[in-house]
Design a protein around this motif. Sequence first.
Motif, PDB file in Angstrom:
ATOM      1  N   GLU A  76       0.851  -1.194   0.000  1.00  4.94           N
ATOM      2  CA  GLU A  76       0.000   0.000   0.000  1.00  4.94           C
ATOM      3  C   GLU A  76       0.884   1.241   0.000  1.00  4.94           C
ATOM      4  O   GLU A  76       1.640   1.480   0.926  1.00  4.94           O
ATOM      5  N   ARG A  77       0.803   2.019  -1.081  1.00  2.00           N
ATOM      6  CA  ARG A  77       1.617   3.251  -1.172  1.00  2.00           C
ATOM      7  C   ARG A  77       1.000   4.367  -0.348  1.00  2.00           C
ATOM      8  O   ARG A  77      -0.212   4.456  -0.210  1.00  2.00           O
ATOM      9  N   ASP A  78       1.861   5.211   0.160  1.00  4.62           N
ATOM     10  CA  ASP A  78       1.428   6.359   0.940  1.00  4.62           C
ATOM     11  C   ASP A  78       1.189   7.532  -0.014  1.00  4.62           C
ATOM     12  O   ASP A  78       2.123   8.088  -0.565  1.00  4.62           O
ATOM     13  N   ARG A  79      -0.053   7.901  -0.192  1.00  2.00           N
ATOM     14  CA  ARG A  79      -0.396   8.959  -1.139  1.00  2.00           C
ATOM     15  C   ARG A  79      -0.099  10.362  -0.589  1.00  2.00           C
ATOM     16  O   ARG A  79      -0.065  11.324  -1.334  1.00  2.00           O
ATOM     17  N   SER A  80       0.151  10.474   0.700  1.00  3.91           N
ATOM     18  CA  SER A  80       0.436  11.785   1.289  1.00  3.91           C
ATOM     19  C   SER A  80       1.925  12.112   1.290  1.00  3.91           C
ATOM     20  O   SER A  80       2.328  13.169   1.769  1.00  3.91           O
ATOM     21  N   ALA A  81       2.758  11.224   0.746  1.00  2.65           N
ATOM     22  CA  ALA A  81       4.207  11.426   0.787  1.00  2.65           C
ATOM     23  C   ALA A  81       4.659  12.637  -0.012  1.00  2.65           C
ATOM     24  O   ALA A  81       5.617  13.309   0.349  1.00  2.65           O
ATOM     25  N   ARG A  82       3.966  12.936  -1.088  1.00  2.00           N
ATOM     26  CA  ARG A  82       4.375  14.066  -1.930  1.00  2.00           C
ATOM     27  C   ARG A  82       4.298  15.391  -1.167  1.00  2.00           C
ATOM     28  O   ARG A  82       5.125  16.276  -1.348  1.00  2.00           O
ATOM     29  N   ALA A  83       3.316  15.522  -0.296  1.00  2.00           N
ATOM     30  CA  ALA A  83       3.166  16.751   0.498  1.00  2.00           C
ATOM     31  C   ALA A  83       4.092  16.749   1.705  1.00  2.00           C
ATOM     32  O   ALA A  83       4.404  17.793   2.247  1.00  2.00           O
ATOM     33  N   GLY A  84       4.537  15.581   2.123  1.00  2.00           N
ATOM     34  CA  GLY A  84       5.408  15.483   3.292  1.00  2.00           C
ATOM     35  C   GLY A  84       4.621  15.150   4.544  1.00  2.00           C
ATOM     36  O   GLY A  84       3.444  15.466   4.659  1.00  2.00           O
ATOM     37  N   HIS A  85       5.289  14.511   5.472  1.00  2.00           N
ATOM     38  CA  HIS A  85       4.675  14.142   6.739  1.00  2.00           C
ATOM     39  C   HIS A  85       5.108  15.151   7.804  1.00  2.00           C
ATOM     40  O   HIS A  85       6.290  15.453   7.906  1.00  2.00           O
ATOM     41  N   PRO A  86       4.177  15.648   8.606  1.00  2.00           N
ATOM     42  CA  PRO A  86       4.490  16.724   9.556  1.00  2.00           C
ATOM     43  C   PRO A  86       5.613  16.401  10.545  1.00  2.00           C
ATOM     44  O   PRO A  86       6.416  17.250  10.853  1.00  2.00           O
ATOM     45  N   GLU A  87       5.693  15.208  11.064  1.00  2.00           N
ATOM     46  CA  GLU A  87       6.695  14.878  12.084  1.00  2.00           C
ATOM     47  C   GLU A  87       7.847  14.053  11.532  1.00  2.00           C
ATOM     48  O   GLU A  87       8.550  13.386  12.286  1.00  2.00           O
ATOM     49  N   CYS A  88       8.074  14.076  10.239  1.00  2.00           N
ATOM     50  CA  CYS A  88       9.074  13.228   9.596  1.00  2.00           C
ATOM     51  C   CYS A  88      10.361  14.011   9.298  1.00  2.00           C
ATOM     52  O   CYS A  88      10.336  14.989   8.546  1.00  2.00           O
ATOM     53  N   VAL A  89      11.466  13.572   9.863  1.00  2.00           N
ATOM     54  CA  VAL A  89      12.752  14.232   9.644  1.00  2.00           C
ATOM     55  C   VAL A  89      13.164  14.118   8.178  1.00  2.00           C
ATOM     56  O   VAL A  89      13.660  15.077   7.582  1.00  2.00           O
ATOM     57  N   GLY A  90      12.957  12.953   7.570  1.00  2.00           N
ATOM     58  CA  GLY A  90      13.318  12.756   6.177  1.00  2.00           C
ATOM     59  C   GLY A  90      12.567  13.691   5.240  1.00  2.00           C
ATOM     60  O   GLY A  90      13.141  14.234   4.296  1.00  2.00           O
ATOM     61  N   CYS A  91      11.283  13.899   5.518  1.00  2.00           N
ATOM     62  CA  CYS A  91      10.494  14.821   4.692  1.00  2.00           C
ATOM     63  C   CYS A  91      10.965  16.251   4.884  1.00  2.00           C
ATOM     64  O   CYS A  91      11.043  17.028   3.941  1.00  2.00           O
ATOM     65  N   ARG A  92      11.308  16.614   6.111  1.00  2.00           N
ATOM     66  CA  ARG A  92      11.792  17.975   6.361  1.00  2.00           C
ATOM     67  C   ARG A  92      13.135  18.205   5.685  1.00  2.00           C
ATOM     68  O   ARG A  92      13.409  19.288   5.194  1.00  2.00           O
ATOM     69  N   LEU A  93      13.998  17.178   5.661  1.00  2.00           N
ATOM     70  CA  LEU A  93      15.283  17.316   4.972  1.00  2.00           C
ATOM     71  C   LEU A  93      15.088  17.530   3.473  1.00  2.00           C
ATOM     72  O   LEU A  93      15.909  18.172   2.822  1.00  2.00           O
ATOM     73  N   ALA A  94      14.000  16.986   2.943  1.00  2.00           N
ATOM     74  CA  ALA A  94      13.707  17.147   1.515  1.00  2.00           C
ATOM     75  C   ALA A  94      12.907  18.418   1.231  1.00  2.00           C
ATOM     76  O   ALA A  94      12.532  18.667   0.097  1.00  2.00           O
ATOM     77  N   GLY A  95      12.641  19.205   2.264  1.00  2.00           N
ATOM     78  CA  GLY A  95      11.882  20.440   2.074  1.00  2.00           C
ATOM     79  C   GLY A  95      10.389  20.228   2.075  1.00  2.00           C
ATOM     80  O   GLY A  95       9.632  21.063   1.615  1.00  2.00           O
ATOM     81  N   ARG A  96       9.951  19.097   2.587  1.00  2.00           N
ATOM     82  CA  ARG A  96       8.516  18.805   2.665  1.00  2.00           C
ATOM     83  C   ARG A  96       8.094  18.822   4.127  1.00  2.00           C
ATOM     84  O   ARG A  96       8.894  18.990   5.015  1.00  2.00           O
ATOM     85  N   GLY A  97       6.819  18.586   4.374  1.00  2.00           N
ATOM     86  CA  GLY A  97       6.354  18.486   5.752  1.00  2.00           C
ATOM     87  C   GLY A  97       5.791  19.788   6.245  1.00  2.00           C
ATOM     88  O   GLY A  97       4.895  20.345   5.637  1.00  2.00           O
ATOM     89  N   ARG A  98       6.343  20.287   7.330  1.00  2.00           N
ATOM     90  CA  ARG A  98       5.830  21.514   7.929  1.00  2.00           C
ATOM     91  C   ARG A  98       5.979  22.686   6.979  1.00  2.00           C
ATOM     92  O   ARG A  98       7.058  23.005   6.535  1.00  2.00           O
ATOM     93  N   ARG A  99       4.883  23.318   6.692  1.00  3.45           N
ATOM     94  CA  ARG A  99       4.888  24.486   5.822  1.00  3.45           C
ATOM     95  C   ARG A  99       4.633  25.721   6.687  1.00  3.45           C
ATOM     96  O   ARG A  99       3.704  25.757   7.470  1.00  3.45           O
ATOM     97  N   VAL A 100       5.458  26.722   6.520  1.00  5.68           N
ATOM     98  CA  VAL A 100       5.274  27.973   7.244  1.00  5.68           C
ATOM     99  C   VAL A 100       4.688  28.982   6.276  1.00  5.68           C
ATOM    100  O   VAL A 100       5.211  29.179   5.187  1.00  5.68           O
TER     101      VAL A 100
END
Length: 123
Positions: A76-100
């Motif tokens: 099962e693929r994670d369809r929310s990965a493109r937007a980034g996960h809020p508490e995910c260090v890997g997503c934040r390193l890629a510039g995804r996740g928390r948006r200010v």
Amino acid sequence: MSTYDEGHTVAGWTGTAIATLGSCVLGLGICTTSALVVTGGSVVVAVSVLVTWVLHLTGWGKPPGVRPVGEWPMRERDRSARAGHPECVGCRLAGRGRRVASVSGTAIAAEAVEAVRVVPERV
């Protein structure tokens, strides 16, 4: 049955397999005292981190935390990965996740000062 299925993903298993292979090569290099083989094993371990990260960002990893049972299967693929996960260090390193939101620097500084001023009550 556990309600927490962290790591049961294509990204997790692929990264683990590559890292295990790299560790074996690294151990072989240590046993044979070969700097070249040790370096090769270290490179394979580093590649495992990058492969896991890329797979996570493409949706083959899942966000941390408890998910609905329907999202548990490994295929099962994670369809929310493109937007980034809020508490995910890997997503934040890629510039995804928390948006200010784009606001002035003084507003952000004022919010930071207010956040520091909040002191929890002592019991």
